[in-house]
Motif scaffolding. Structure first.
Motif, mmCIF file in Angstrom:
data_model
loop_
_atom_site.group_PDB
_atom_site.id
_atom_site.type_symbol
_atom_site.label_atom_id
_atom_site.label_comp_id
_atom_site.label_asym_id
_atom_site.label_seq_id
_atom_site.Cartn_x
_atom_site.Cartn_y
_atom_site.Cartn_z
ATOM 1 N N ALA A 117 0.874 -1.312 -0.002
ATOM 2 C CA ALA A 117 -0.004 0.069 0.206
ATOM 3 C C ALA A 117 0.893 1.033 0.077
ATOM 4 O O ALA A 117 2.017 1.124 0.377
ATOM 5 N N ILE A 118 0.250 2.424 -0.588
ATOM 6 C CA ILE A 118 0.866 3.643 -0.441
ATOM 7 C C ILE A 118 0.012 4.656 0.376
ATOM 8 O O ILE A 118 -1.265 4.642 0.024
ATOM 9 N N TYR A 119 0.406 5.029 1.462
ATOM 10 C CA TYR A 119 -0.451 5.958 2.347
ATOM 11 C C TYR A 119 -0.101 7.400 1.987
ATOM 12 O O TYR A 119 0.987 8.055 2.139
ATOM 13 N N VAL A 120 -1.194 7.960 1.793
ATOM 14 C CA VAL A 120 -0.971 9.746 1.427
ATOM 15 C C VAL A 120 -1.662 10.179 2.781
ATOM 16 O O VAL A 120 -2.768 10.191 2.986
ATOM 17 N N PHE A 121 -0.864 11.240 3.424
ATOM 18 C CA PHE A 121 -1.383 11.848 4.767
ATOM 19 C C PHE A 121 -1.301 13.597 4.401
ATOM 20 O O PHE A 121 -0.531 13.936 3.897
ATOM 21 N N GLU A 122 -2.367 13.939 4.721
ATOM 22 C CA GLU A 122 -2.621 15.237 4.814
ATOM 23 C C GLU A 122 -2.972 15.793 6.536
ATOM 24 O O GLU A 122 -3.896 15.060 6.894
ATOM 25 N N GLY A 140 -5.560 16.263 -5.670
ATOM 26 C CA GLY A 140 -4.960 15.214 -6.598
ATOM 27 C C GLY A 140 -3.460 14.686 -5.982
ATOM 28 O O GLY A 140 -2.773 14.194 -6.753
ATOM 29 N N TYR A 141 -3.393 14.584 -4.640
ATOM 30 C CA TYR A 141 -2.112 14.113 -4.111
ATOM 31 C C TYR A 141 -1.917 12.772 -4.489
ATOM 32 O O TYR A 141 -0.902 12.042 -4.717
ATOM 33 N N ALA A 142 -3.095 11.947 -4.614
ATOM 34 C CA ALA A 142 -3.032 10.525 -5.011
ATOM 35 C C ALA A 142 -2.743 10.056 -6.224
ATOM 36 O O ALA A 142 -2.438 8.871 -6.510
ATOM 37 N N ILE A 143 -3.018 10.955 -7.260
ATOM 38 C CA ILE A 143 -2.937 10.603 -8.563
ATOM 39 C C ILE A 143 -1.790 10.210 -9.103
ATOM 40 O O ILE A 143 -1.680 9.051 -9.789
ATOM 41 N N PRO A 144 -0.613 10.457 -8.639
ATOM 42 C CA PRO A 144 0.713 9.906 -9.185
ATOM 43 C C PRO A 144 1.011 8.730 -8.711
ATOM 44 O O PRO A 144 1.667 7.925 -9.239
ATOM 45 N N TYR A 145 0.016 8.086 -7.553
ATOM 46 C CA TYR A 145 0.255 6.705 -7.325
ATOM 47 C C TYR A 145 -0.998 5.733 -8.173
ATOM 48 O O TYR A 145 -0.900 4.356 -7.875
ATOM 49 N N GLN A 146 -1.815 6.133 -8.711
ATOM 50 C CA GLN A 146 -3.028 5.457 -9.158
ATOM 51 C C GLN A 146 -2.402 4.424 -10.298
ATOM 52 O O GLN A 146 -2.930 3.135 -10.397
ATOM 53 N N ALA A 147 -1.447 4.455 -10.851
ATOM 54 C CA ALA A 147 -0.816 3.455 -11.956
ATOM 55 C C ALA A 147 -0.118 2.336 -11.033
ATOM 56 O O ALA A 147 0.328 1.193 -11.671
ATOM 57 N N ASP A 148 0.244 2.405 -9.600
ATOM 58 C CA ASP A 148 0.990 1.611 -9.079
ATOM 59 C C ASP A 148 0.281 0.374 -8.766
ATOM 60 O O ASP A 148 -0.918 0.488 -8.563
ATOM 61 N N HIS A 149 0.750 -0.902 -8.811
ATOM 62 C CA HIS A 149 -0.143 -2.044 -8.269
ATOM 63 C C HIS A 149 -0.693 -2.230 -6.637
ATOM 64 O O HIS A 149 -1.539 -2.761 -6.423
ATOM 65 N N ARG A 150 0.220 -1.183 -5.923
ATOM 66 C CA ARG A 150 -0.330 -1.242 -4.486
ATOM 67 C C ARG A 150 -1.598 -0.411 -4.429
ATOM 68 O O ARG A 150 -1.978 0.443 -5.159
ATOM 69 N N GLU A 172 -9.469 6.832 3.823
ATOM 70 C CA GLU A 172 -10.152 6.395 2.305
ATOM 71 C C GLU A 172 -9.304 5.542 1.891
ATOM 72 O O GLU A 172 -8.468 6.107 1.361
ATOM 73 N N ALA A 173 -9.775 4.313 1.471
ATOM 74 C CA ALA A 173 -8.866 3.411 0.796
ATOM 75 C C ALA A 173 -9.372 2.875 -0.399
ATOM 76 O O ALA A 173 -10.538 2.473 -0.657
ATOM 77 N N GLU A 174 -8.518 2.887 -1.234
ATOM 78 C CA GLU A 174 -9.024 2.378 -2.803
ATOM 79 C C GLU A 174 -8.543 0.887 -2.943
ATOM 80 O O GLU A 174 -7.290 0.588 -2.652
ATOM 81 N N GLU A 175 -9.438 0.000 -3.277
ATOM 82 C CA GLU A 175 -9.158 -1.299 -3.254
ATOM 83 C C GLU A 175 -8.455 -1.518 -4.650
ATOM 84 O O GLU A 175 -9.233 -1.074 -5.525
ATOM 85 N N ARG A 176 -7.610 -2.494 -4.757
ATOM 86 C CA ARG A 176 -6.922 -2.766 -6.230
ATOM 87 C C ARG A 176 -7.326 -4.118 -6.531
ATOM 88 O O ARG A 176 -7.125 -5.010 -5.685
ATOM 89 N N SER A 177 -7.986 -4.229 -7.801
ATOM 90 C CA SER A 177 -8.055 -5.693 -8.291
ATOM 91 C C SER A 177 -6.816 -6.345 -8.604
ATOM 92 O O SER A 177 -5.823 -5.717 -9.073
ATOM 93 N N LYS A 178 -6.726 -7.465 -8.490
ATOM 94 C CA LYS A 178 -5.454 -8.398 -8.427
ATOM 95 C C LYS A 178 -5.299 -9.085 -9.907
ATOM 96 O O LYS A 178 -6.088 -9.417 -10.586
#
Length: 178
Positions: A117-122, A140-150, A172-178
């Protein structure tokens, strides 16, 4: 000397404990003051057992406004205001942590990258966790990490100045499909 001071034992890594218990402390607080009051970024790297924890605990005591711990030290004459700042102590040994991570619009406070996982804190002071989370989304702080598998986890945190602690947080967590 033996009767006046207690020798610093290996294992004590806490500035407050050293000062309160009467251990010998070599005054480096002028350097700590300069470090804390220069408007620049520092990368501090030292070998094992070389005082990193003591330095961090000294900075923590300073930012918490514990003036009494600095009696007789250079910091006592240098600091005039003794403001209290929130101190967030995160110990993530072996993890990748970035602070003040720039984005196209602004910068997020902390990004922590783990294996899954990648955690983005504010962080907000006397605001709300919802405001902090809204800022992560609107800027859009999380946008750069959208392409990551985590999976990306957004964390909005509010500090309560009166209580001097974390007041609330929202995840707020985004679940990724594997």
């Amino acid at each position: 000397m033996e009767g006046l001071f207690r020798r610093y034992p290996i294992g004590i890594q806490n500035f407050e404990q050293m000062r309160m218990d009467g251990y010998v402390y070599v005054d480096k607080t002028e350097l700590v003051y300069r470090l804390a009051n220069m408007n620049t970024t520092y990368f501090l790297s030292r070998p094992r057992r070389f005082g990193k924890s003591l330095l961090v605990s000294t900075l923590e005591a300073y930012f918490q406004g514990k003036k009494e711990l600095f009696e007789g030290l250079a910091m006592e004459r240098l600091e005039k205001e003794w403001k209290v700042y929130p101190v967030l102590h995160i110990k993530l040994m072996g993890q990748y942590v970035e602070t003040e991570v720039k984005s196209a619009i602004d910068r997020s406070d902390i990004v922590v990258k783990l294996l899954d996982a990648i955690y983005v804190f504010e962080f907000k002071m006397d605001g709300t966790a919802a405001e902090a989370l809204a800022q992560i989304n609107s800027k859009g702080y999380a946008i750069p990490y959208q392409a990551d598998h985590r999976r990306v986890v957004k964390v909005g945190v509010n500090f309560d100045r009166a209580a001097r602690t974390v007041g609330e947080w929202i995840i707020e967590a985004e679940e990724r499909s594997k």
